[in-house]
Design a protein around this motif. Structure first.
Motif, PDB file in Angstrom:
ATOM      1  N   VAL A 144       0.822  -1.209   0.000  1.00  0.00           N
ATOM      2  CA  VAL A 144       0.000   0.000   0.000  1.00  0.00           C
ATOM      3  C   VAL A 144       0.857   1.261   0.000  1.00  0.00           C
ATOM      4  CG1 VAL A 144      -1.866  -1.192   1.208  1.00  0.00           C
ATOM      5  CG2 VAL A 144      -0.181   0.109   2.528  1.00  0.00           C
ATOM      6  N   GLY A 145       2.177   1.092  -0.184  1.00  0.00           N
ATOM      7  CA  GLY A 145       3.060   2.250  -0.106  1.00  0.00           C
ATOM      8  C   GLY A 145       3.149   2.732   1.326  1.00  0.00           C
ATOM      9  N   ARG A 146       3.095   4.038   1.529  1.00  0.00           N
ATOM     10  CA  ARG A 146       3.070   4.593   2.884  1.00  0.00           C
ATOM     11  C   ARG A 146       1.636   4.956   3.250  1.00  0.00           C
ATOM     12  NH1 ARG A 146       6.280   6.625   6.780  1.00  0.00           N
ATOM     13  NH2 ARG A 146       8.210   6.521   5.572  1.00  0.00           N
ATOM     14  N   THR A 147       1.258   4.606   4.465  1.00  0.00           N
ATOM     15  CA  THR A 147      -0.093   4.894   4.927  1.00  0.00           C
ATOM     16  C   THR A 147      -0.090   5.205   6.420  1.00  0.00           C
ATOM     17  OG1 THR A 147      -2.355   4.025   5.106  1.00  0.00           O
ATOM     18  CG2 THR A 147      -0.566   2.453   5.391  1.00  0.00           C
ATOM     19  N   SER A 148      -1.069   5.976   6.837  1.00  0.00           N
ATOM     20  CA  SER A 148      -1.257   6.231   8.268  1.00  0.00           C
ATOM     21  C   SER A 148      -2.218   5.222   8.877  1.00  0.00           C
ATOM     22  CB  SER A 148      -1.825   7.648   8.479  1.00  0.00           C
ATOM     23  OG  SER A 148      -3.086   7.774   7.827  1.00  0.00           O
ATOM     24  N   GLU A 149      -2.820   4.394   8.017  1.00  0.00           N
ATOM     25  CA  GLU A 149      -3.859   3.469   8.458  1.00  0.00           C
ATOM     26  C   GLU A 149      -3.293   2.049   8.529  1.00  0.00           C
ATOM     27  OE1 GLU A 149      -7.256   4.572   9.183  1.00  0.00           O
ATOM     28  OE2 GLU A 149      -5.950   6.327   9.260  1.00  0.00           O
ATOM     29  N   ARG A 150      -2.607   1.748   9.628  1.00  0.00           N
ATOM     30  CA  ARG A 150      -2.010   0.422   9.777  1.00  0.00           C
ATOM     31  C   ARG A 150      -3.042  -0.685   9.614  1.00  0.00           C
ATOM     32  NH1 ARG A 150      -2.155  -3.445  13.278  1.00  0.00           N
ATOM     33  NH2 ARG A 150      -0.375  -4.857  13.546  1.00  0.00           N
ATOM     34  N   ASP A 151      -4.218  -0.477  10.183  1.00  0.00           N
ATOM     35  CA  ASP A 151      -5.211  -1.545  10.178  1.00  0.00           C
ATOM     36  C   ASP A 151      -5.902  -1.717   8.837  1.00  0.00           C
ATOM     37  OD1 ASP A 151      -5.274  -2.740  12.900  1.00  0.00           O
ATOM     38  OD2 ASP A 151      -5.574  -0.661  13.470  1.00  0.00           O
ATOM     39  N   ALA A 152      -5.547  -0.880   7.858  1.00  0.00           N
ATOM     40  CA  ALA A 152      -6.044  -1.125   6.509  1.00  0.00           C
ATOM     41  C   ALA A 152      -5.371  -2.357   5.905  1.00  0.00           C
ATOM     42  CB  ALA A 152      -5.777   0.097   5.624  1.00  0.00           C
ATOM     43  N   LEU A 153      -4.177  -2.707   6.406  1.00  0.00           N
ATOM     44  CA  LEU A 153      -3.461  -3.856   5.844  1.00  0.00           C
ATOM     45  C   LEU A 153      -4.206  -5.166   6.077  1.00  0.00           C
ATOM     46  CD1 LEU A 153      -1.274  -1.583   5.783  1.00  0.00           C
ATOM     47  CD2 LEU A 153       0.409  -3.365   6.188  1.00  0.00           C
ATOM     48  N   PRO A 154      -4.587  -5.511   7.319  1.00  0.00           N
ATOM     49  CA  PRO A 154      -5.346  -6.747   7.493  1.00  0.00           C
ATOM     50  C   PRO A 154      -6.696  -6.717   6.792  1.00  0.00           C
ATOM     51  CG  PRO A 154      -5.210  -5.527   9.562  1.00  0.00           C
ATOM     52  CD  PRO A 154      -4.242  -4.897   8.621  1.00  0.00           C
ATOM     53  N   GLN A 155      -7.311  -5.534   6.697  1.00  0.00           N
ATOM     54  CA  GLN A 155      -8.578  -5.446   5.978  1.00  0.00           C
ATOM     55  C   GLN A 155      -8.369  -5.735   4.495  1.00  0.00           C
ATOM     56  OE1 GLN A 155     -11.342  -2.142   7.453  1.00  0.00           O
ATOM     57  NE2 GLN A 155      -9.402  -1.539   8.362  1.00  0.00           N
ATOM     58  N   ALA A 156      -7.290  -5.212   3.943  1.00  0.00           N
ATOM     59  CA  ALA A 156      -6.974  -5.483   2.541  1.00  0.00           C
ATOM     60  C   ALA A 156      -6.648  -6.958   2.343  1.00  0.00           C
ATOM     61  CB  ALA A 156      -5.798  -4.616   2.092  1.00  0.00           C
ATOM     62  N   ALA A 157      -5.907  -7.545   3.290  1.00  0.00           N
ATOM     63  CA  ALA A 157      -5.557  -8.965   3.187  1.00  0.00           C
ATOM     64  C   ALA A 157      -6.807  -9.831   3.245  1.00  0.00           C
ATOM     65  CB  ALA A 157      -4.583  -9.349   4.297  1.00  0.00           C
ATOM     66  N   ASP A 158      -7.729  -9.500   4.140  1.00  0.00           N
ATOM     67  CA  ASP A 158      -8.981 -10.256   4.236  1.00  0.00           C
ATOM     68  C   ASP A 158      -9.738 -10.200   2.913  1.00  0.00           C
ATOM     69  OD1 ASP A 158      -8.697 -11.120   6.865  1.00  0.00           O
ATOM     70  OD2 ASP A 158      -9.684  -9.344   7.694  1.00  0.00           O
ATOM     71  N   TYR A 159      -9.809  -9.012   2.328  1.00  0.00           N
ATOM     72  CA  TYR A 159     -10.564  -8.839   1.079  1.00  0.00           C
ATOM     73  C   TYR A 159      -9.886  -9.548  -0.087  1.00  0.00           C
ATOM     74  CZ  TYR A 159     -12.626  -6.593  -2.986  1.00  0.00           C
ATOM     75  OH  TYR A 159     -13.237  -6.370  -4.189  1.00  0.00           O
ATOM     76  N   LEU A 160      -8.580  -9.355  -0.233  1.00  0.00           N
ATOM     77  CA  LEU A 160      -7.875  -9.925  -1.382  1.00  0.00           C
ATOM     78  C   LEU A 160      -7.790 -11.444  -1.307  1.00  0.00           C
ATOM     79  CD1 LEU A 160      -5.087  -7.229  -1.727  1.00  0.00           C
ATOM     80  CD2 LEU A 160      -6.971  -7.657  -3.322  1.00  0.00           C
ATOM     81  N   ALA A 161      -7.846 -11.998  -0.101  1.00  0.00           N
ATOM     82  CA  ALA A 161      -7.822 -13.456   0.036  1.00  0.00           C
ATOM     83  C   ALA A 161      -9.085 -14.109  -0.508  1.00  0.00           C
ATOM     84  CB  ALA A 161      -7.631 -13.835   1.510  1.00  0.00           C
TER      85      ALA A 161
END
Length: 342
Positions: free
Chosen positions: A227-244
């Motif tokens: 995701v490049g640089r982000t201030s939203e750390r918890d967007a990563l697991p949300q993205a992983a859940d969706y992309l899985a």
């Protein structure tokens, strides 16, 4: 399995309890800390505190803390190092000092209650069960088996934590989670559960998830993205859940730069892959990573990357190349991913 009576005896003989959450605590950790604090209160411990480090940025986690009025304090190492006699130190939802927490390595921990994969877990009281789906399940058993009075707040917290940790009883769930949920259901606040389940989402989180979608590449059934640089750390697991959930994808790994660290989140339904072991093997020499067979996370200090360049785009490119190469090597993939038809 540990004997909860031993925990009650330990709490009853103590005057103070400090519960330390893991970095960036999630509902499973927070609900477990809340429940342990309640048990300590019933044992006569008046001085209790829950400490956390990192951030609480996921919209569900923020809603959890606000709606359930969970009292948290920022991590203070002095409260750990200079504990008076009769003071207990407890870990919930993690187990090793210095691994995904701010506690100095080698610190003696009195109480450890956890369900994550870990080795050499020590403490005066240890309940480490890798075969259950949530730490909140263990705390629910304690509350039920000791006959502790349970109100709507505690029941809602524990039930929501179990639901969230198991993705609605679809991931890593065991009979113990269903039994715990059955006990909690009669005491929980349904309206509050609905509020916790449907919090608002920030635009920054949406942007980060969009970047993860745009940057994805797929090698066989493995998707890797950033995701490049982000201030939203918890967007990563949300993205992983969706992309899985993408067709043909069994393993999804998302990483990004958050402040001065590289954060990672992985999901896998591939029986051949233990995603916790993959992340740990790939990055244990430069950071901390691990988790379960189906879900895991990690954190790497930017370190030399941040010193190498002041150009943000170049930094993102370097991090992307190095992290992706380590993941591909650990997964024994050739790196010729398809970025168009993923």
């Amino acid at each position: 399995m540990a004997d909860v009576n031993e925990l009650q005896s330990l709490l009853g003989a103590s005057e103070e309890l400090t519960i330390v959450c893991h970095n960036n605590p999630d509902p499973d950790c927070l609900a477990s800390a809340l429940a342990l604090g309640r048990l300590a209160a019933s044992a006569g411990i008046d001085e209790r505190r829950i400490l956390y480090s990192g951030d609480i940025t996921h919209q569900q986690n923020r809603a959890f803390v606000n709606l359930l009025d969970v009292e948290l304090k920022s991590f203070d190492q002095g409260l750990i190092v200079d504990r008076p006699e009769g003071s207990l130190l407890a870990f919930v939802d993690h187990s090793i000092p210095g691994a995904n927490n701010a506690v100095p390595e080698g610190t003696a921990v009195d109480i450890v209650i956890d369900h994550h994969q870990a080795e050499d877990v020590t403490g005066r009281y240890v309940d480490h069960r890798e075969d259950v789906g949530a730490t909140a399940t263990i705390l629910t058993e304690y509350v039920r088996d000791t006959g502790h009075d349970i109100d709507a707040t505690l029941a809602t917290a524990l039930l929501f934590a179990i639901r969230r940790e198991t993705l609605g009883f679809l991931r890593g769930v065991t009979t113990a989670e269903y039994e715990a949920a059955g006990f909690l259901h009669a005491h929980a606040d349904d309206a509050l559960l609905n509020k916790l389940s449907t919090p608002s989402i920030s635009g920054a989180t949406v942007d980060a998830i969009a970047d993860a979608i745009d940057n994805r590449s797929v090698n066989g059934s493995v998707l890797i993205t950033h995701v490049g640089r982000t201030s939203e750390r918890d967007a990563l697991p949300q993205a992983a859940d969706y992309l899985a959930t993408l067709e043909g994808v069994q393993t999804a790994i998302v990483f990004g730069i958050v402040e001065d660290t590289i954060q990672m989140s992985g999901r896998s339904t591939d029986a051949r892959i233990n995603i916790g072991t993959v992340l740990d093997s790939a990055f244990s020499d430069v950071g901390s990573a691990g988790g379960h067979r189906e879900m895991a996370g990690g954190e790497i200090p930017l370190g030399i990357f941040a010193d190498y360049t002041t150009d943000e785009d170049q930094l993102v490119t370097i991090v992307e190349q190095v992290v992706r190469a380590r993941l591909l090597a650990e997964l024994k993939l050739d790196g010729k991913g398809d970025t168009e038809d993923a």
